[in-house]
Write a protein that holds these residues in place. Structure first.
Motif, short mmCIF file in Angstrom:
data_model
loop_
_atom_site.label_atom_id
_atom_site.label_comp_id
_atom_site.label_asym_id
_atom_site.label_seq_id
_atom_site.Cartn_x
_atom_site.Cartn_y
_atom_site.Cartn_z
N ALA A 81 0.86 -1.26 0.12
CA ALA A 81 0.06 0.09 -0.19
C ALA A 81 0.81 1.16 -0.14
CB ALA A 81 -0.94 -0.09 1.27
N ASN A 83 1.37 5.62 -1.62
CA ASN A 83 1.16 6.89 -2.38
C ASN A 83 2.43 7.25 -3.07
OD1 ASN A 83 0.38 9.22 -3.31
ND2 ASN A 83 0.39 10.37 -1.32
N SER A 110 0.36 7.91 7.32
CA SER A 110 -0.38 7.05 6.33
C SER A 110 -0.02 5.65 6.77
CB SER A 110 -0.18 7.38 5.11
OG SER A 110 -0.81 8.80 4.94
N ALA A 112 -1.33 0.99 6.53
CA ALA A 112 -2.25 -0.17 5.98
C ALA A 112 -1.45 -1.24 6.09
CB ALA A 112 -2.43 -0.04 4.37
N SER A 145 -6.93 -2.15 7.76
CA SER A 145 -7.18 -1.55 6.28
C SER A 145 -6.18 -2.12 5.24
CB SER A 145 -7.27 -0.14 6.17
OG SER A 145 -7.47 0.42 4.83
N THR A 146 -6.55 -2.39 3.97
CA THR A 146 -5.57 -2.61 2.94
C THR A 146 -5.53 -1.53 2.07
OG1 THR A 146 -7.53 -3.32 1.71
CG2 THR A 146 -6.44 -5.15 2.73
N THR A 147 -5.78 -0.34 2.43
CA THR A 147 -5.60 0.96 1.57
C THR A 147 -5.08 2.02 2.88
OG1 THR A 147 -7.71 1.48 1.83
CG2 THR A 147 -7.12 0.53 -0.10
#
Length: 217
Positions: A81, A83, A110, A112, A145-147
């Motif tokens: 995961a 960005n 952030s 995941a 969460s996977t995202t």
């Protein structure tokens, strides 16, 4: 006698008048160049500039400085995961800053879980003594969460501070885009190599929350 008294009183009034007109000027008073208020900053560690392909303990030079990876790497696989092109992948270890930042008021992370790995937990720790000791911020975060999702952490110390993310369990998580927001001089220059070899980012077991937290030193 009356004449003398009048002279004495007149002289006294003159002294009072001079005292009332006098003004102390501070060395910092500059009407031409007044002191500027602290400027706000926002610094993001994207993990895009570094390379680390193995889980072995090592330090990596990134945009903000050197970070130590213990049982962690910089991943770029489809299951990571992220960005952008890269993110941190932690297994059973920690990600630790080898440098301090000053004036930070908010920290954003952030995160995941990696791919289809099972849920796991991690903790945010902080140090105000250059990495000698760490204190846990809040309770452990359960990664489900996977995202990527972003948590915010309120920092109330105004001095130097560094952070560490410590992973529990054997499943993997991804960490990306750590953002420092504060005011004044952060004490770091993005993109400048960190030349301090004294800190290996050692860890002390500790834990933390979701959403806004306070850290008191």
């Amino acid at each position: 006698m009356k004449f003398k008294n009048i002279l004495i009183y007149s002289g006294f009034i003159g002294i009072l008048s001079l005292a009332a007109c006098s003004k102390k000027t501070s060395m910092t008073d500059d009407p031409v160049n007044p002191p500027k208020p602290p400027v706000a900053y926002a610094i993001t560690e994207t993990f895009e500039s570094g390379t680390k392909g193995a889980y072995a303990l090592d330090s990596v030079q990134l945009l903000t400085g050197k970070w130590t990876f213990s049982d962690g790497l910089i991943g770029n696989l489809p299951a990571d995961a992220k960005n952008g092109a890269k993110s941190v992948c932690l297994r059973t270890g920690y990600l630790s800053m080898n440098f301090d930042v000053t004036g930070t008021q908010m920290l954003y992370i952030s995160h995941a879980k990696y791919g289809t790995d099972a849920n796991s937990t991690w903790q945010l720790l902080a140090s105000s003594d250059g990495g000698k000791t760490y204190a846990q911020m809040g309770s452990a975060i359960t990664e489900t969460s996977t995202t990527l999702v972003t948590d915010s952490f309120k920092v109330t110390t105004t001095g130097k501070i560094r952070f560490q993310i410590k992973k529990a369990g054997t499943t993997r998580i991804n960490i990306d885009d750590i953002i420092f927001k504060g005011t004044g001089d952060p004490g770091i220059t993005v993109g400048t190599p960190d030349t301090d070899p004294s800190d290996s980012g050692g860890s002390t077991a500790l834990s933390r929350p979701k959403k806004s937290l306070q850290f008191l030193i």
